[in-house]
Design a protein around this motif. Structure first.
Motif, short mmCIF file in Angstrom:
data_model
loop_
_atom_site.label_atom_id
_atom_site.label_comp_id
_atom_site.label_asym_id
_atom_site.label_seq_id
_atom_site.Cartn_x
_atom_site.Cartn_y
_atom_site.Cartn_z
N ARG A 130 -9.27 49.03 38.96
CA ARG A 130 -10.23 49.50 38.07
C ARG A 130 -9.06 50.61 37.47
O ARG A 130 -9.06 50.71 35.86
CB ARG A 130 -11.43 50.26 38.54
N ALA A 131 -8.30 51.26 38.06
CA ALA A 131 -7.41 52.47 37.41
C ALA A 131 -6.38 51.66 36.43
O ALA A 131 -6.05 52.09 35.37
CB ALA A 131 -6.64 53.17 38.25
N ALA A 137 -6.82 48.46 35.22
CA ALA A 137 -7.39 47.48 34.27
C ALA A 137 -7.52 48.16 32.89
O ALA A 137 -7.27 47.65 31.86
CB ALA A 137 -8.68 47.14 34.88
N ASP A 138 -7.98 49.50 33.08
CA ASP A 138 -8.20 50.14 31.72
C ASP A 138 -7.05 50.53 31.15
O ASP A 138 -6.96 50.25 29.67
CB ASP A 138 -8.97 51.65 32.00
N ARG A 139 -5.87 50.87 31.77
CA ARG A 139 -4.73 51.11 30.98
C ARG A 139 -4.05 49.61 30.50
O ARG A 139 -3.40 49.83 29.68
CB ARG A 139 -3.59 51.82 31.91
N ALA A 175 -5.56 46.98 29.57
CA ALA A 175 -6.17 46.51 28.50
C ALA A 175 -5.75 47.25 27.31
O ALA A 175 -5.59 46.64 26.06
CB ALA A 175 -7.58 46.77 28.67
N ARG A 176 -5.58 48.66 27.32
CA ARG A 176 -4.80 49.02 26.00
C ARG A 176 -3.46 48.62 25.69
O ARG A 176 -3.11 48.57 24.38
CB ARG A 176 -4.92 50.66 26.32
N THR A 207 -9.70 43.08 26.25
CA THR A 207 -10.47 43.66 27.46
C THR A 207 -10.01 43.08 28.75
O THR A 207 -9.53 41.67 28.62
CB THR A 207 -11.98 43.44 27.15
N ILE A 235 -11.63 42.71 32.25
CA ILE A 235 -12.73 42.66 32.82
C ILE A 235 -12.62 42.68 34.40
O ILE A 235 -11.78 41.51 35.14
CB ILE A 235 -13.67 41.21 32.68
N VAL A 236 -13.23 43.39 35.26
CA VAL A 236 -12.84 43.64 36.56
C VAL A 236 -14.16 42.83 37.34
O VAL A 236 -15.35 43.04 36.95
CB VAL A 236 -12.81 44.90 37.08
N VAL A 293 2.75 50.76 31.21
CA VAL A 293 1.72 51.44 31.86
C VAL A 293 2.32 52.38 33.02
O VAL A 293 1.86 53.72 32.93
CB VAL A 293 0.68 50.39 32.56
N THR A 322 -0.14 58.41 33.65
CA THR A 322 -0.62 57.29 34.81
C THR A 322 -0.10 58.00 36.04
O THR A 322 -0.62 58.05 37.13
CB THR A 322 0.17 55.94 34.70
#
Length: 336
Positions: free
Chosen positions: A60-61, A63-65, A67-68, A73, A75-76, A287, A293
C-alpha cells in the motif's frame, strides 16, 4: 528469357521477404500496441496476504506513490491464503499486459518454492520481476517478562532449560520457522516450535506470554518493542537499525547465515512485454529516489533497497531459493 526470369524471380523473392517481415511485424503488433501509452487504465496490485501485515503495508505504501508516477489509479487487491500462494497463482495466470501485478515477498517467491514440492506456481518461471520495494530487518524477539536482556543471555538460558521454552512462527515453512531452526541447529538449542496461521496470531500469543520467543520483521513489531512488551535481542540487517541502535546484527554475533533481510518487491506475469517491464522499473526508481519515500520507509522500520534491475532481482530470488533448500536439507529441518 533467362534474364527476364531472374528479374521476375528476384522481384518475387523481395515480395515474399516483405510479406514475411510484414507477418512478423503483425505478430509483434499486439505487444507494441499494449505497450504504447501504458498505462491507460487502472492497475491492480495483488497483495497475497491479509490486510495489516508487513507485505500489505509495503504494498500500500508503494501503490499510492506508484499511482502518482504512472498517472493511473493503482488498486490494492488482497487475495490471502495458503501462505500467499492463492494471490501469487492468480497473478501468474493473469494476462501479461502490465495491468495485474503482485507484491512478491520472501515467503511467496523464496521460501514457498524452496520447501513446497507441489506449489501451484513457479516463482521463477511464472513471473517477470521488476525490482524491490523495500528490505525488512528481521528481529529475534522475546517476551519482555523473561529474564534475558541480550542474545548471549537468551542462548545461556535456553541451554540451561532444555525443552522448557517454545517459539512462535507464522506457519510451517515460514521464514520465521526456517530461521529459528537454523539458529537452533547452529547453537544446539532445544526450544519447541509452535506454528500459527499467520504472524498476527503468533504476535498475540507472544504478547500474552503463551509463547516465549519469535522471529519476525521489525515493521510488524516495532510498536510492541517500543512499548516495552517485547524485547529485541538481535536483528538481521546489513547494519544496526536506527530504531534499535543498541541491538546487534547477527553478523556482529558471528552468525552471518542468519543475517538475511526479508523483502517485498514488484512482479508481473511472465511474458509481460519488455517495454512495460521497463516502464514499471523506471517508475519504481522514480518513487524510490524520492527523499519523501526514504523518510516514509524509515518511519515504518523498512530499509530503502538498492536499485536492483529486473535481472538482478531475478538472480536474488534464484539464489535465495537455493539457500533455503540447502538449509532444510543440511539441518534436516522438518516442516510438518
Amino acid at each position: 528469357m533467362t534474364e527476364e526470369f531472374t528479374v521476375i524471380h528476384n522481384g518475387n523473392r523481395r515480395q515474399l521477404m516483405a510479406a514475411g517481415l510484414g507477418l512478423l511485424g503483425a505478430a509483434a503488433m499486439p505487444a507494441r500496441a499494449q505497450s504504447q501509452g501504458y498505462p491507460n487504465r487502472p492497475v491492480t496490485l495483488v497483495v497475497p496476504f491479509a490486510p495489516g501485515g508487513s507485505v500489505d503495508i509495503s504494498g500500500r505504501a508503494m501503490a499510492d506513490r506508484l499511482a502518482r508516477v504512472l498517472g493511473q489509479t493503482v488498486i490494492v487487491d488482497n487475495r490471502a491464503g495458503a501462505g500467499g500462494a492463492i494471490g501469487s497463482s492468480f497473478v501468474a495466470r493473469a494476462p501479461a499486459d502490465g495491468y495485474t501485478l503482485v507484491v512478491a515477498s520472501q515467503t511467496t517467491h523464496v521460501v514457498n518454492p524452496a520447501v513446497t514440492p507441489q506449489l501451484s506456481y513457479n516463482a521463477e518461471a511464472d513471473f517477470a520481476p521488476i525490482t524491490l520495494i523495500d528490505r525488512l530487518a528481521n528481529v529475534l524477539l522475546v517476551n519482555a517478562s523473561l529474564p534475558v536482556k541480550t542474545f548471549e543471555e537468551f542462548v545461556s538460558y535456553v541451554r540451561a532449560h532444555p525443552g522448557k521454552w517454545n517459539y512462535a512462527s507464522s506457519g510451517n515453512g515460514s521464514v520465521a520457522h526456517l530461521s529459528m531452526e537454523l539458529l537452533k541447529a547452529k547453537l544446539g538449542l532445544d526450544i519447541a516450535h509452535v506454528p500459527y496461521k499467520g504472524a498476527g496470531p503468533a504476535l498475540n500469543d507472544m504478547l500474552g506470554g503463551l509463547v516465549q520467543a519469535t522471529w519476525n520483521n521489525l515493521t510488524s513489531n516495532l510498536s510492541s518493542i517500543t512499548s516495552g512488551q517485547l524485547r529485541a535481542l538481535a536483528v538481521a540487517a546489513p547494519r544496526r537499525v536506527a530504531q534499535l541502535p543498541a541491538v546487534p546484527t547477527f553478523e556482529e554475533l558471528k552468525l552471518p547465515d542468519l543475517n538475511l533481510t526479508s523483502w517485498t518487491g514488484l512482479a508481473a506475469p511472465a511474458r509481460t512485454p519488455e517495454p512495460i517491464v521497463k516502464r514499471l522499473y523506471e517508475a519504481m526508481r522514480t518513487v524510490l529516489s524520492d527523499p519523501a519515500t526514504r523518510q516514509a520507509w524509515e518511519a515504518r522500520g523498512a530499509i530503502l533497497p538498492e536499485p536492483l534491475t529486473p535481472e538482478q532481482y531475478r538472480q536474488e530470488i534464484a539464489q535465495r531459493i537455493q539457500f533455503f533448500k540447502s538449509v532444510v536439507q543440511k539441518h534436516k529441518i522438518v516442516l510438518a
